[in-house]
Scaffold this motif. Structure first.
Motif, PDB file in Angstrom:
ATOM      1  N   ILE A   1       7.368   1.115  -6.197  1.00 21.35           N
ATOM      2  CA  ILE A   1       7.084   2.353  -6.883  1.00 21.35           C
ATOM      3  C   ILE A   1       5.645   2.694  -7.230  1.00 21.35           C
ATOM      4  CG2 ILE A   1       7.745   3.884  -8.527  1.00 21.35           C
ATOM      5  CD1 ILE A   1      10.209   1.948  -8.871  1.00 21.35           C
ATOM      6  N   CYS A   2       4.932   3.345  -6.584  1.00 19.46           N
ATOM      7  CA  CYS A   2       3.383   4.328  -6.817  1.00 19.46           C
ATOM      8  C   CYS A   2       3.174   4.504  -8.093  1.00 19.46           C
ATOM      9  CB  CYS A   2       2.794   4.991  -5.410  1.00 19.46           C
ATOM     10  SG  CYS A   2       1.038   5.329  -5.801  1.00 19.46           S
ATOM     11  N   PRO A   3       2.448   3.364  -9.275  1.00 18.15           N
ATOM     12  CA  PRO A   3       2.058   3.948 -10.355  1.00 18.15           C
ATOM     13  C   PRO A   3       1.718   5.490 -10.245  1.00 18.15           C
ATOM     14  CG  PRO A   3       1.279   2.758 -10.107  1.00 18.15           C
ATOM     15  CD  PRO A   3       1.710   2.487  -9.249  1.00 18.15           C
ATOM     16  N   LYS A   4       0.195   6.111  -8.956  1.00 14.23           N
ATOM     17  CA  LYS A   4      -0.665   6.451  -9.426  1.00 14.23           C
ATOM     18  C   LYS A   4       0.425   8.265  -9.069  1.00 14.23           C
ATOM     19  CE  LYS A   4      -4.586   4.994  -8.627  1.00 14.23           C
ATOM     20  NZ  LYS A   4      -4.758   2.999  -8.848  1.00 14.23           N
ATOM     21  N   CYS A   5       1.217   7.760  -8.101  1.00  7.33           N
ATOM     22  CA  CYS A   5       1.996   9.635  -7.206  1.00  7.33           C
ATOM     23  C   CYS A   5       2.957   9.450  -7.214  1.00  7.33           C
ATOM     24  CB  CYS A   5       1.482   9.703  -6.215  1.00  7.33           C
ATOM     25  SG  CYS A   5       2.800   8.625  -4.670  1.00  7.33           S
ATOM     26  N   SER A   6       4.297   8.013  -8.309  1.00  8.31           N
ATOM     27  CA  SER A   6       5.569   7.949  -7.757  1.00  8.31           C
ATOM     28  C   SER A   6       6.424   7.667  -6.769  1.00  8.31           C
ATOM     29  CB  SER A   6       6.364   9.448  -8.737  1.00  8.31           C
ATOM     30  OG  SER A   6       5.425   9.398 -10.135  1.00  8.31           O
TER      31      SER A   6
ATOM     32  N   ILE B   1       1.163  -1.623  -0.762  1.00  7.94           N
ATOM     33  CA  ILE B   1       0.014  -0.419  -0.130  1.00  7.94           C
ATOM     34  C   ILE B   1       0.894   1.495  -0.346  1.00  7.94           C
ATOM     35  CG2 ILE B   1      -1.977   1.264   1.182  1.00  7.94           C
ATOM     36  CD1 ILE B   1      -2.747  -1.782   2.798  1.00  7.94           C
ATOM     37  N   CYS B   2       0.569   2.202  -0.743  1.00  7.00           N
ATOM     38  CA  CYS B   2       1.446   3.537  -0.990  1.00  7.00           C
ATOM     39  C   CYS B   2       1.356   4.639   0.621  1.00  7.00           C
ATOM     40  CB  CYS B   2       1.021   4.385  -1.935  1.00  7.00           C
ATOM     41  SG  CYS B   2       2.071   5.382  -2.160  1.00  7.00           S
ATOM     42  N   PRO B   3       2.527   4.449   0.860  1.00  5.05           N
ATOM     43  CA  PRO B   3       2.474   5.466   2.392  1.00  5.05           C
ATOM     44  C   PRO B   3       2.201   6.402   2.058  1.00  5.05           C
ATOM     45  CG  PRO B   3       4.814   4.603   1.744  1.00  5.05           C
ATOM     46  CD  PRO B   3       3.480   4.031   0.885  1.00  5.05           C
ATOM     47  N   LYS B   4       2.391   7.097   0.282  1.00  7.85           N
ATOM     48  CA  LYS B   4       2.205   8.921   0.416  1.00  7.85           C
ATOM     49  C   LYS B   4       0.386   9.331  -0.202  1.00  7.85           C
ATOM     50  CE  LYS B   4       3.814  12.365  -1.719  1.00  7.85           C
ATOM     51  NZ  LYS B   4       4.464  12.833  -2.994  1.00  7.85           N
ATOM     52  N   CYS B   5      -0.042   8.419  -0.910  1.00  7.00           N
ATOM     53  CA  CYS B   5      -1.347   8.140  -1.248  1.00  7.00           C
ATOM     54  C   CYS B   5      -2.103   7.721  -0.746  1.00  7.00           C
ATOM     55  CB  CYS B   5      -1.072   8.472  -3.131  1.00  7.00           C
ATOM     56  SG  CYS B   5      -1.021   6.914  -4.109  1.00  7.00           S
ATOM     57  N   GLY B   6      -2.118   6.427  -0.537  1.00  2.08           N
ATOM     58  CA  GLY B   6      -2.601   5.376   0.434  1.00  2.08           C
ATOM     59  C   GLY B   6      -3.133   4.380  -1.036  1.00  2.08           C
ATOM     60  N   ASN B   7      -2.440   3.999  -2.408  1.00  2.00           N
ATOM     61  CA  ASN B   7      -3.409   3.817  -3.275  1.00  2.00           C
ATOM     62  C   ASN B   7      -3.058   2.081  -2.753  1.00  2.00           C
ATOM     63  OD1 ASN B   7      -3.700   2.028  -5.947  1.00  2.00           O
ATOM     64  ND2 ASN B   7      -1.331   2.767  -6.774  1.00  2.00           N
ATOM     65  N   TYR B   8      -4.241   1.364  -3.137  1.00  2.00           N
ATOM     66  CA  TYR B   8      -3.861   0.155  -2.615  1.00  2.00           C
ATOM     67  C   TYR B   8      -4.358  -0.830  -3.539  1.00  2.00           C
ATOM     68  CZ  TYR B   8      -8.991   0.686  -1.769  1.00  2.00           C
ATOM     69  OH  TYR B   8     -10.335   0.791  -2.375  1.00  2.00           O
TER      70      TYR B   8
END
Ligand SMILES: [Zn+2]
Length: 207
Positions: A25-30, A4-11
């Motif tokens: 790497i989160c593809p939504k917020c990089s 789970i992205c710790p910055k934007c919460g994208n799960y």
């Protein structure tokens, strides 16, 4: 959780992994964050060959890996279709990727669904997947099933012997022969010793 992205919460199951397998790497917020990629170990073999007994012995020992039995997830998840089996293996790997953040890789006992592991979303979080099949002399296997586990279903016994023969003769995954260890005449302790040796060999291939 590690996914789970710790910055934007994208799960979503959409994460990428850096080339060195050290960052997610989160593809939504990089955003990028650290994780530990490790190998996954699969202890397989047909019914009655001694996977559970070996795992129980391993659990009694101090070692550098965690032992888990895939049946506990199997029992709480549907298992009728190919998709069900794929989901089961996904959950095994999703759980494993989180547990291994504690610093130890996992060894799972599982009889089937071996072809599912490489094609999962969660495969990317692992360095390698290693498979070891316990095998034994077919006569010994039948005796173990009938006398050790009181199995009388002839179809079950036959399918187990066929599966055991497949591992001994041709068993491959992704064009690679599955490692085997013949337990005929071996004690539980000797089998557990070998599995421990095999895990260390695969963990440090240059050793
Ligand atoms: Zn994000």
């Amino acid at each position: 959780m590690i996914g789970i992205c710790p910055k934007c919460g994208n799960y979503e199951w959409d994460k990428q992994i850096s080339d060195n397998k050290k960052q997610i790497i989160c593809p939504k917020c990089s955003h990028e964050w650290n994780f530990k990629a490790m190998p996954l170990f699969i202890l397989t073999g047909s019914s009655g060959v001694g996977k559970t007994t070996t795992a129980q012995e391993l659990m009694q020992r101090d070692k550098d890996f965690i032992v888990m039995d895939a049946d506990f997830l199997y029992n709480i998840m549907p298992h009728e279709t190919e998709e069900d089996y794929k989901n089961w293996v996904e959950q095994i790997m999703s759980l494993s990727k989180n547990i291994m953040q504690g610093g130890k890789p996992l060894l799972w006992t599982i009889a089937g669904a071996l072809d599912k592991f490489e094609n999962t979303y969660n495969r990317r979080f692992f360095t390698e997947i290693h498979y070891l099949a316990l095998v034994c002399n077919p006569i010994v296997l039948e005796k173990r099933m009938r006398e050790g586990r009181q199995i009388t279903d002839v179809n079950w016994i036959k399918s187990s012997i066929d599966y055991n023969n497949w591992f001994m003769e041709t068993g491959t995954l992704s064009n690679q022969k599955i490692d085997t260890y013949n337990i005929s005449g071996k004690s539980v302790s000797e089998v557990a010793d070998y599995v421990t040796y095999w895990v260390s060999l695969k963990s440090n291939p240059t050793r």
